[in-house]
Design a protein around this motif. Structure first.
Motif, short mmCIF file in Angstrom:
data_model
loop_
_atom_site.label_atom_id
_atom_site.label_comp_id
_atom_site.label_asym_id
_atom_site.label_seq_id
_atom_site.Cartn_x
_atom_site.Cartn_y
_atom_site.Cartn_z
N HIS A 506 6.33 18.21 98.50
CA HIS A 506 6.40 17.11 97.61
C HIS A 506 7.17 16.68 97.04
N TYR A 507 7.25 15.61 96.52
CA TYR A 507 8.50 14.57 96.21
C TYR A 507 9.01 14.50 95.13
N ARG A 508 9.54 14.60 94.37
CA ARG A 508 10.20 14.16 92.56
C ARG A 508 10.95 12.38 92.68
N VAL A 509 10.04 11.77 92.20
CA VAL A 509 11.04 10.14 91.75
C VAL A 509 12.54 10.50 91.02
N GLU A 510 13.46 10.19 91.44
CA GLU A 510 14.85 10.16 91.31
C GLU A 510 15.25 8.96 91.43
N LYS A 511 16.31 8.89 90.43
CA LYS A 511 16.86 7.40 90.72
C LYS A 511 17.03 6.84 91.99
#
Length: 577
Positions: A506-511
């Motif tokens: 799973h991935y989290r959208v960061e800047k």
């Protein structure tokens, strides 16, 4: 019924009947009696060579017998010996490069006697009636302005254009009729020039130079370099022959496939080639132009290599050379025109955009999956740029996996944007082709289903059709990409990457990146050399019989702990970086 005699005349073999042979023999005897002893043998050799050429032109095959009729025709061209009595004339004017008014036709030869290098410019000067000085100036200008084009052209002409060696060839070069009088005149002029050169020589100087050892050494070195150059030239000639022959075979096979498959419109090869034919020109015409524009230069290179390898290779003739040159120029111009049309057919890009919002709550995870159609492919990781196929309704379609997925950050609500793209000769034409692209996607229960293929009608032809999927997600959104998503993910507009071929993470959208939340540490983090040089503050707590001792010190730490606490026997080490 007459007897036949076999004779060798000027290097050619002829069958001639006995009456014609006797007449030809009397003709040669009369010519010999009319000539002075000086240069008689050379003149007779040139006359025999010219008569042999005339007879070869008149005979349809090698087995045909020369009759009195052919001998009379040759004598009519050459003239009677008693009609030509040349007197020595010391005041004979020098030959100039002007257009001749004789009825003889000129042939292109190299004039090494009046040339500076290979006699190319002097030969062309005779042929077109122009002073070779102007031709040399043009070659120099071509060399300076055309990045050496003049030198290349000169070398090619030097190899292809034969040298005027015999008296008959020298007369053909200037356009003078090849008759007995002209041959004798030309030979006498040659003897006169040689006599003048001999009279003007400094005999004492020649004798001194002949005794010089330096001259002998220079001659030996020149001979050595000449041998090396000849060997090198043979190697180059062999390379030219091999590669030009391979190219000729390849272009012949390709062109003939294009020409003959045009008669079988339903063949797979024809459909494939015709899909890339944006000009709608007949396939057989494209094959023919391709063969002529590429095959003719390869054929000349093949002849060039043979000419380097074989010293006495017979030329194909100026008529054939210039005919092939004209055909090549015409076919090349047509092919360039079709190439320009081909480029303009995809010069503009049109697209159709479809946008759809994605309903996600704060705690939702967006699942992304690439789906395939098992009617066209049995696996989701297939990669086909272009292929003809039939759908389930037996309609002929173009099938392609040219799908791009882009993940971008947005400050708005999440949404997906589908762009169907195609090329065309105008914006409106490109947009019409883009509208005919069939592509499906679906959003269901926090899951985005994307087709990994597109379809379009075979009548639309291939115009770089593709589908671009832009997934705009707010910062902090968690995504779960499927197994094959990374095969289609592009990062042209961001630095977002996925772990290759794994659907567990799973991935989290960061800047600046996609932060993997559950990847193994050795896969998720990279070793940073700066960490080895960083200074850490370490607090050491010692428990023993003396009580509890707390000590702080600064040192370079290269060991990394996940929890930040390390136990060593009776010590508790707390890293507070």
């Amino acid at each position: 019924m007459n007897k036949t005699v076999s004779i060798n005349l000027g290097g050619f073999f002829f069958h001639i009947d006995e009456d014609a042979f006797q007449k030809l023999n009397r003709y040669f005897d009369a010519i010999k009696r009319s000539l002075s002893p000086d240069g008689r043998d050379e003149i007779m050799n040139d006359i025999e060579s010219r008569i042999a050429e005339l007879l070869s032109e008149k005979l349809s095959s090698d087995k045909q017998v020369v009759s009195l009729n052919e001998i009379d025709q040759v004598i009519a061209v050459m003239g009677q010996p008693e009609d030509y009595r040349l007197e020595d004339d010391a005041d004979t004017p020098k030959q100039t490069y002007t257009t001749y008014t004789t009825n003889g036709s000129k042939k292109l030869y190299r004039d090494k006697e009046k040339g500076m290098l290979g006699g190319v410019a002097a030969g062309f000067g005779h042929y077109i009636g122009l002073d070779p000085l102007w031709l040399r100036i043009i070659l120099i200008l071509l060399t300076l302005a055309g990045f050496g084009a003049g030198i290349v052209a000169y070398i090619i002409l030097w190899i292809l254009v034969p040298e005027a060696k015999s008296t008959a060839e020298k007369l053909e070069m200037t356009g003078e009729p090849i008759t007995i009088s002209n041959i004798e005149k030309k030979v006498r002029e040659g003897f006169g020039e040689i006599t003048d050169k001999i009279n003007n020589l400094d005999h004492q100087k020649i004798a001194d130079e002949a005794k010089s050892g330096a001259t002998k050494v220079a001659t030996t070195i020149e001979d050595v370099f000449l041998v090396i150059f000849k060997v090198f030239a043979k190697v180059i000639g062999a390379i030219i022959v091999i590669f030009s022959l391979m190219g000729l075979i390849g272009i012949v096979v390709t062109s003939f496939m294009m020409i003959f498959t045009a008669a079988i419109p339903n063949s797979p090869f024809f459909d494939f080639m015709n899909a890339f034919n944006y000009t709608d020109m007949p396939m057989w015409l494209l094959g023919l132009l391709t063969f002529l524009s590429i095959g003719i230069p390869l054929f000349f290179f093949f002849l060039l290599g043979l000419k380097i390898l074989v010293n006495n290779l017979r030329s194909i003739g100026n008529v054939a050379k210039f005919t092939l040159l004209g055909i090549w120029i015409i076919s090349l111009i047509m092919l360039i025109y079709l190439g320009i049309r081909q480029a303009t057919e995809v010069g503009f890009e049109g697209k159709v955009v479809e946008k759809k919002n994605i309903d996600l709550t704060v705690n939702d995870t967006l699942h992304i999956k690439m789906r395939f159609n098992d009617y066209f492919s049995k696996t989701a990781d297939s990669d086909t740029e272009f292929r003809f196929a039939q759908d389930s309704a037996q309609n002929e379609v173009i099938y392609s996996n040219n799908i791009e997925v882009h993940i971008l950050r947005t400050s708005e609500a999440p949404y997906v944007q589908i762009e169907k793209v195609a090329g065309g000769h105008s914006l409106s034409d490109a947009r019409k082709r883009a509208e005919k692209i069939k592509y499906n996607f679906e959003i269901k229960n926090s899951t985005l289903f994307l087709d990994n293929y597109l379809l379009t009608g075979i009548a639309n032809k291939y115009r770089n059709q593709k589908v671009k999927v832009y997934l705009y997600l707010p910062e902090g959104t968690i995504i779960h990409p499927g197994e094959n998503v990374d095969d289609y993910l592009e990062n042209n507009y961001s630095n977002y990457y996925l772990q290759s071929g794994n659907d567990q993470y799973h991935y989290r959208v960061e800047k600046e990146e996609l932060k993997c939340l559950d990847c193994p540490i050795d896969e998720n983090e990279e070793w940073n050399e700066d960490d080895a040089d960083s200074t850490n503050t370490t607090t050491t707590v010692t428990i023993n019989g003396k009580g509890v001792q707390i000590k702080e010190n600064s040192k370079k730490e290269v060991t990394k702990s996940v929890e930040g606490v390390e136990l060593r026997k009776d010590k508790i080490i707390i890293n507070t970086k």
